[in-house]
Design an enzyme around this catalytic site. Structure first.
Site, PDB file in Angstrom:
ATOM      1  CG  ASN A  44       3.184  14.480 -35.575  1.00  0.00           C
ATOM      2  OD1 ASN A  44       4.378  14.397 -35.326  1.00  0.00           O
ATOM      3  ND2 ASN A  44       2.308  14.971 -34.716  1.00  0.00           N
ATOM      4  CD  GLU A  46       0.083  18.868 -34.192  1.00  0.00           C
ATOM      5  OE1 GLU A  46       0.242  20.006 -33.701  1.00  0.00           O
ATOM      6  OE2 GLU A  46      -0.218  17.869 -33.514  1.00  0.00           O
ATOM      7  CG  ASN A  47      -1.954  23.779 -41.588  1.00  0.00           C
ATOM      8  OD1 ASN A  47      -2.871  24.578 -41.448  1.00  0.00           O
ATOM      9  ND2 ASN A  47      -0.996  23.960 -42.471  1.00  0.00           N
ATOM     10  CB  CYS A  55      -0.490  10.323 -39.643  1.00  0.00           C
ATOM     11  SG  CYS A  55      -2.116  10.618 -38.948  1.00  0.00           S
ATOM     12  CD  GLU A  57       1.256   6.331 -37.967  1.00  0.00           C
ATOM     13  OE1 GLU A  57       1.281   7.578 -38.154  1.00  0.00           O
ATOM     14  OE2 GLU A  57       0.634   5.797 -37.036  1.00  0.00           O
ATOM     15  CB  CYS A  94      -5.081   7.395 -36.664  1.00  0.00           C
ATOM     16  SG  CYS A  94      -4.795   7.909 -38.370  1.00  0.00           S
ATOM     17  CB  CYS A  97      -2.137   5.526 -40.286  1.00  0.00           C
ATOM     18  SG  CYS A  97      -1.586   7.241 -40.450  1.00  0.00           S
TER      19      CYS A  97
HETATM   20 ZN    ZN Z   1      -2.562   8.330 -38.729  1.00  0.00          ZN
END
Ligand code: ZN
Length: 137
Positions: A44, A46-47, A55, A57, A94, A97
C-alpha cells in the site's frame, strides 16, 4: 498448492515491510502468482490527500500487467498486514480490490488472515458475489 500459498504469504509479509503508510500505520503487502507462474508483489502507498492512496493488491496487479500485458491471469494472491501493535493483522481485500481481483481470475485462490489467526483460502468469486460487469450498450 500449500507450498505455493506459503511462499506467497511470506512474500506478502515481506512486501508489507515496504509499504508507505505514515498516516494509518497499517502496512499491507500482497503477493500473487500469475497463471504463467511468475510472482509479483505490491504494497500500500498512502498519501496526505487520503483518498489518493492505493492498495497493495492493486499495486501487485499493476506490476503483473506491466510485465505480462493483457494476457495476465491471476492464479493465487496472498495479502498480509501488520501494525506497530500487531505483527499479524487480519486484513481481507477491500471491496475495490475484490473487483480488481475477479477481473483477472474469478477462480483465483485468495488467502488472507482471519480474525482467529488462521488463513482463509477462497476463490475470488466467493469474495464478490454479484460483481459489477460492464454492460454492453
Ligand atoms: Zn484494496
Amino acid at each position: 498448492m500449500g507450498d505455493v500459498m506459503d511462499a506467497l504469504r511470506e512474500a506478502a509479509n515481506l512486501a508489507a515491510t515496504r509499504a508507505y503508510a505514515p498516516y494509518s500505520g497499517l502496512f499491507v503487502g500482497a503477493a500473487l502468482r500469475s497463471v504463467q507462474g511468475n510472482i509479483y508483489r505490491g504494497c500500500n502507498v498512502e498519501n496526505g490527500a487520503l483518498p489518493v492512496g492505493g492498495c497493495a493488491e492493486r499495486a501487485a496487479i499493476a506490476a503483473a500487467v506491466l510485465a505480462e500485458g493483457a494476457d495476465f491471469q491471476l492464479a493465487e494472491l496472498a495479502v498480509a498486514a501488520f501494525s506497530a501493535k500487531d505483527p499479524f493483522l487480519a486484513v481481507a481485500p477491500c471491496g475495490a480490490c475484490r473487483q480488481a481481483l475477479v477481473e483477472f481470475g474469478k477462480e483465483a485462490q485468495i488467502t488472507f488472515r482471519s480474525a482467529d489467526g488462521n488463513w482463509v483460502v477462497t476463490p475470488a468469486s466467493a469474495l464478490l458475489p454479484h460483481l459489477f460487469v460492464l454492460p454492453e450498450t
